[in-house]
Design an enzyme around this catalytic site. Structure first.
Site, PDB file in Angstrom:
ATOM      1  N   ASN A  88      16.557  -8.382  -7.157  1.00 28.00           N
ATOM      2  CA  ASN A  88      15.471  -9.193  -7.709  1.00 28.00           C
ATOM      3  C   ASN A  88      15.379 -10.596  -7.111  1.00 28.00           C
ATOM      4  O   ASN A  88      14.326 -11.230  -7.197  1.00 28.00           O
ATOM      5  CB  ASN A  88      15.687  -9.288  -9.237  1.00 28.00           C
ATOM      6  CG  ASN A  88      14.861 -10.359  -9.887  1.00 28.00           C
ATOM      7  OD1 ASN A  88      13.665 -10.173 -10.112  1.00 28.00           O
ATOM      8  ND2 ASN A  88      15.465 -11.506 -10.187  1.00 28.00           N
ATOM      9  N   SER A 140       5.985  -6.779  -4.842  1.00 27.66           N
ATOM     10  CA  SER A 140       4.902  -7.615  -5.352  1.00 27.66           C
ATOM     11  C   SER A 140       3.543  -7.071  -4.911  1.00 27.66           C
ATOM     12  O   SER A 140       3.424  -6.436  -3.857  1.00 27.66           O
ATOM     13  CB  SER A 140       5.088  -9.035  -4.801  1.00 27.66           C
ATOM     14  OG  SER A 140       3.911  -9.773  -4.930  1.00 27.66           O
ATOM     15  N   TYR A 153       6.138 -13.923   2.698  1.00 31.74           N
ATOM     16  CA  TYR A 153       6.442 -13.209   1.440  1.00 31.74           C
ATOM     17  C   TYR A 153       5.819 -11.808   1.448  1.00 31.74           C
ATOM     18  O   TYR A 153       6.464 -10.824   1.064  1.00 31.74           O
ATOM     19  CB  TYR A 153       5.891 -14.047   0.283  1.00 31.74           C
ATOM     20  CG  TYR A 153       6.156 -13.527  -1.104  1.00 31.74           C
ATOM     21  CD1 TYR A 153       7.431 -13.599  -1.668  1.00 31.74           C
ATOM     22  CD2 TYR A 153       5.120 -13.003  -1.879  1.00 31.74           C
ATOM     23  CE1 TYR A 153       7.662 -13.151  -2.958  1.00 31.74           C
ATOM     24  CE2 TYR A 153       5.342 -12.563  -3.173  1.00 31.74           C
ATOM     25  CZ  TYR A 153       6.617 -12.640  -3.706  1.00 31.74           C
ATOM     26  OH  TYR A 153       6.849 -12.192  -4.992  1.00 31.74           O
ATOM     27  N   ALA A 154       4.585 -11.702   1.919  1.00 29.84           N
ATOM     28  CA  ALA A 154       3.903 -10.396   1.980  1.00 29.84           C
ATOM     29  C   ALA A 154       4.653  -9.443   2.908  1.00 29.84           C
ATOM     30  O   ALA A 154       4.824  -8.253   2.591  1.00 29.84           O
ATOM     31  CB  ALA A 154       2.467 -10.572   2.454  1.00 29.84           C
ATOM     32  N   LYS A 157       7.876  -8.392   1.129  1.00 28.11           N
ATOM     33  CA  LYS A 157       7.647  -7.489  -0.009  1.00 28.11           C
ATOM     34  C   LYS A 157       7.112  -6.133   0.450  1.00 28.11           C
ATOM     35  O   LYS A 157       7.441  -5.100  -0.148  1.00 28.11           O
ATOM     36  CB  LYS A 157       6.702  -8.137  -1.024  1.00 28.11           C
ATOM     37  CG  LYS A 157       7.329  -9.301  -1.790  1.00 28.11           C
ATOM     38  CD  LYS A 157       8.639  -8.927  -2.443  1.00 28.11           C
ATOM     39  CE  LYS A 157       9.016  -9.846  -3.605  1.00 28.11           C
ATOM     40  NZ  LYS A 157      10.389  -9.574  -4.102  1.00 28.11           N
TER      41      LYS A 157
END
Ligand SMILES: NC(=O)c1ccc[n+]([C@@H]2O[C@H](COP(=O)([O-])OP(=O)(O)OC[C@H]3O[C@@H](n4cnc5c(N)ncnc54)[C@H](O)[C@@H]3O)[C@@H](O)[C@H]2O)c1
Length: 244
Positions: A88, A140, A153-154, A157
């Site tokens: 996480n 996400s 981040y994309a 994820k």
């Protein structure tokens, strides 16, 4: 919520557990009877979280192989097993792609995708010995659909989704399931978004609001349950319908 789940006798590791969603997941597993390890690199918040939940706090940086391997060694020495791994831990280093530094690209990939990889790899020998394991990764909406200012981040994820599906295939033969959740919870990560942008985002969620962090726990409990052994490679949105 934990009343309906029983993880007595099991060992659970939750990364990024000093606050936010990870903290609530750790609390959930402690309340459900598991020996629960809270992993984080924020010493001060981690001590509070461990005291608050009754879990065991271990300081580690998920982007360090040395730290991750030491955590799993400690868990095995102390409890003799590892049943559930929740990957996480996460950070944001948001900016549009033309302003994104190598450092902020690497940091985000190293924590999200790298941390998920390192903890999974460290657990596999023990899962194989036990012929049992449950891994829940945290991805996400951004990983599936993209979001302005979040190319790093994309990418991380989306990578976690590919990693989840690949390891689900690789580890099924050892009695291990690997699934992911895609949450949408009000944490400091959401609070770091400018208020007007957060309000705009909330308006696009069919439920009309972000969840409380604890609202993801029943889904995590379901995926972590022994009885869910035929569910693997799934990305389960816990997102108020935003991904419909
Ligand atoms: N909040 C949301 O709506 C939302 C939406 C989609 C995905 N997620 C994902 O859920 C996860 C938890 O997010 P949150 O909103 O609770 O965030 P948060 O910032 O409240 O908590 C993240 C925790 O991870 C820890 N952490 C960060 N880097 C670490 C490292 N290198 N080693 C060890 N610990 C580290 C932080 O110290 C912190 O305690 C993240 O993976 C995030 O990307 C959150």
């Amino acid at each position: 919520m934990s009343m309906t789940f029983n993880f007595t006798g099991q060992t659970v590791v939750v990364t990024g557990a000093a606050q936010g969603i990870g903290l609530e997941m750790a609390r959930f597993f402690v309340d459900a009877g598991a020996t629960t390890y809270l992993i984080d690199f924020d010493d001060e918040a981690l001590s509070k979280a461990a005291a608050d939940t009754g879990g065991r706090g271990v300081r580690a940086d998920v982007s360090s192989t040395e730290d991750v391997d030491a955590v799993i060694r400690q868990v095995i020495e102390e409890t003799g097993r590892i049943d559930v791994l929740v990957n996480n831990a996460g950070i944001l280093r948001d900016t549009v792609v033309w302003k994104l530094s190598d450092e902020d690209w690497d940091a985000v990939l190293n924590v999200h995708a790298g941390g998920t990889f390192r903890f999974t790899r460290a657990c596999v020998p023990h899962f194989r010995t036990q012929q049992y394991g449950r891994i829940i990764n945290v991805t996400s909406y951004t990983g599936l659909h993209g979001n302005i200012g979040q190319a790093n981040y994309a990418t991380a994820k989306a990578g976690i989704i590919g990693f989840t599906k690949t390891t689900a295939k690789e580890l099924a033969r050892f009695g291990v399931t690997v699934n992911a959740i895609s949450p949408n919870a009000r944490t400091r990560m959401i609070d770091s978004i400018p208020a007007d942008r957060a309000a705009e985002l909330a308006a696009t969620i069919p439920m009309g609001r972000f969840s409380e962090p604890a609202e993801v726990c029943s889904t995590v409990g379901f995926l972590a349950a022994t009885e869910s052994g035929y569910v693997t490679g799934v990305v389960l949105p816990v997102d108020g319908g935003i991904s419909i």
